[in-house]
Design an enzyme around this catalytic site. Structure first.
Site, mmCIF file in Angstrom:
data_model
loop_
_atom_site.group_PDB
_atom_site.id
_atom_site.type_symbol
_atom_site.label_atom_id
_atom_site.label_comp_id
_atom_site.label_asym_id
_atom_site.label_seq_id
_atom_site.Cartn_x
_atom_site.Cartn_y
_atom_site.Cartn_z
ATOM 1 N N LYS A 159 0.859 -1.194 0.000
ATOM 2 C CA LYS A 159 0.000 0.000 0.000
ATOM 3 C C LYS A 159 0.891 1.240 0.000
ATOM 4 O O LYS A 159 1.762 1.395 0.862
ATOM 5 C CB LYS A 159 -0.859 -0.055 1.264
ATOM 6 C CG LYS A 159 -2.162 0.676 1.198
ATOM 7 C CD LYS A 159 -2.954 0.363 2.445
ATOM 8 C CE LYS A 159 -4.243 1.081 2.488
ATOM 9 N NZ LYS A 159 -4.884 0.943 3.814
HETATM 10 C C1 E4P Z 1 -8.124 2.225 3.663
HETATM 11 O O1 E4P Z 1 -7.394 1.374 3.193
HETATM 12 C C2 E4P Z 1 -7.887 2.905 4.941
HETATM 13 O O2 E4P Z 1 -7.272 2.038 5.854
HETATM 14 C C3 E4P Z 1 -9.131 3.383 5.627
HETATM 15 O O3 E4P Z 1 -10.292 3.113 4.926
HETATM 16 C C4 E4P Z 1 -8.994 4.741 6.235
HETATM 17 O O4 E4P Z 1 -10.223 5.174 6.707
HETATM 18 P P1 E4P Z 1 -10.439 6.238 7.856
HETATM 19 O O5 E4P Z 1 -10.808 7.513 7.219
HETATM 20 O O6 E4P Z 1 -11.573 5.665 8.660
HETATM 21 O O7 E4P Z 1 -9.163 6.296 8.653
#
Ligand code: E4P
Length: 221
Positions: free
Chosen positions: A85
């Site tokens: 990622k």
């Molecule tokens: C996606 O891969 C992220 O980990 C995640 O959806 C982040 O979301 P948040 O805005 O709840 O931190």
């Protein structure tokens, strides 16, 4: 639309895996930081993968291309099935381009506009993660960005898989499914909310009561 769980909590992941509704897990440094600090992060991630068997995204911390590529190489040594990622910054896209050349799966994260999604696709991202909730949080329309991205993908026949991320509630999930996202990565709490309906619970209680009454009237237990 596939569902992933957006969590690094093994208990949440195990409970959700048992009911068979998810095919992957997305983690990020913030989610990992919420877990017990005594846990070994590498062991935790490998345990998560053993539990689900599907997609597991592991995020890099570096912001320079060389550092990201080094981190990706290290991650793949102890977890060869990882999807790497990478943040949606120019240095990140350069890393994605190189990883894509090596046939390594990548998930470009922190995407907030269709233009960013298009750039990530063109760099060779396997997945593009469009964050809805954080857009809603600042008064923008997160679902509109997912819809527009999906529309561009349909028109152009683009290849990266669209992950709807930063999901806050069940309606987000449904709107992303309607828009045509390939995957939604959903927090445990929202997965629970999606599956629950008061009429289902009342119906189950009524069936049990009626069954027990019928058995009593027949002289059974
Ligand atoms: C996606 O891969 C992220 O980990 C995640 O959806 C982040 O979301 P948040 O805005 O709840 O931190």
């Amino acid at each position: 639309m596939e569902l992933y769980i957006d969590s690094a909590n093994l208990s949440e992941i195990q409970k959700t895996a048992e009911i068979g509704i998810i095919s992957g897990v997305t983690t990020n440094p913030t989610l990992l930081a919420k877990e017990d600090p005594s846990l070994d992060v590498k062991e935790l991630i490998k345990h998560i993968h053993a539990t689900i068997g599907g997609h597991v995204s592991v995020e890099v911390i570096s912001t320079d291309t060389k550092g990201m590529l080094q981190e990706a190489e290290d991650i793949l040594k102890w977890f060869p099935e990882a999807t790497i990622k990478i943040p949606m910054i120019p240095n990140g896209l350069a890393a994605v381009k190189e990883l894509s050349r090596q046939d390594i799966s990548t998930n470009v994260t922190l995407i907030f506009s269709p233009g960013q999604a298009l750039a990530a696709n063109n760099a060779g991202a396997t997945y593009v993660s469009v964050f809805l909730g954080r857009l809603d949080d600042i008064g923008s329309d997160g679902i509109a960005v997912v819809r527009e991205t999906c529309e561009i993908w349909d028109t152009q026949g683009l290849e990266s898989m669209i992950i709807a991320a930063s999901i806050r509630h069940p309606i987000h999930v449904l709107e992303c499914a309607k828009a045509g996202a390939d995957i939604a990565t959903v927090p445990y709490k929202v997965l629970q909310q999606m599956m629950k309906h008061p009429l289902t619970d009342a119906g189950v209680r009524a069936f049990i009561t009626d069954h027990e009454n019928m058995m009593k009237s027949k002289g059974g237990v």
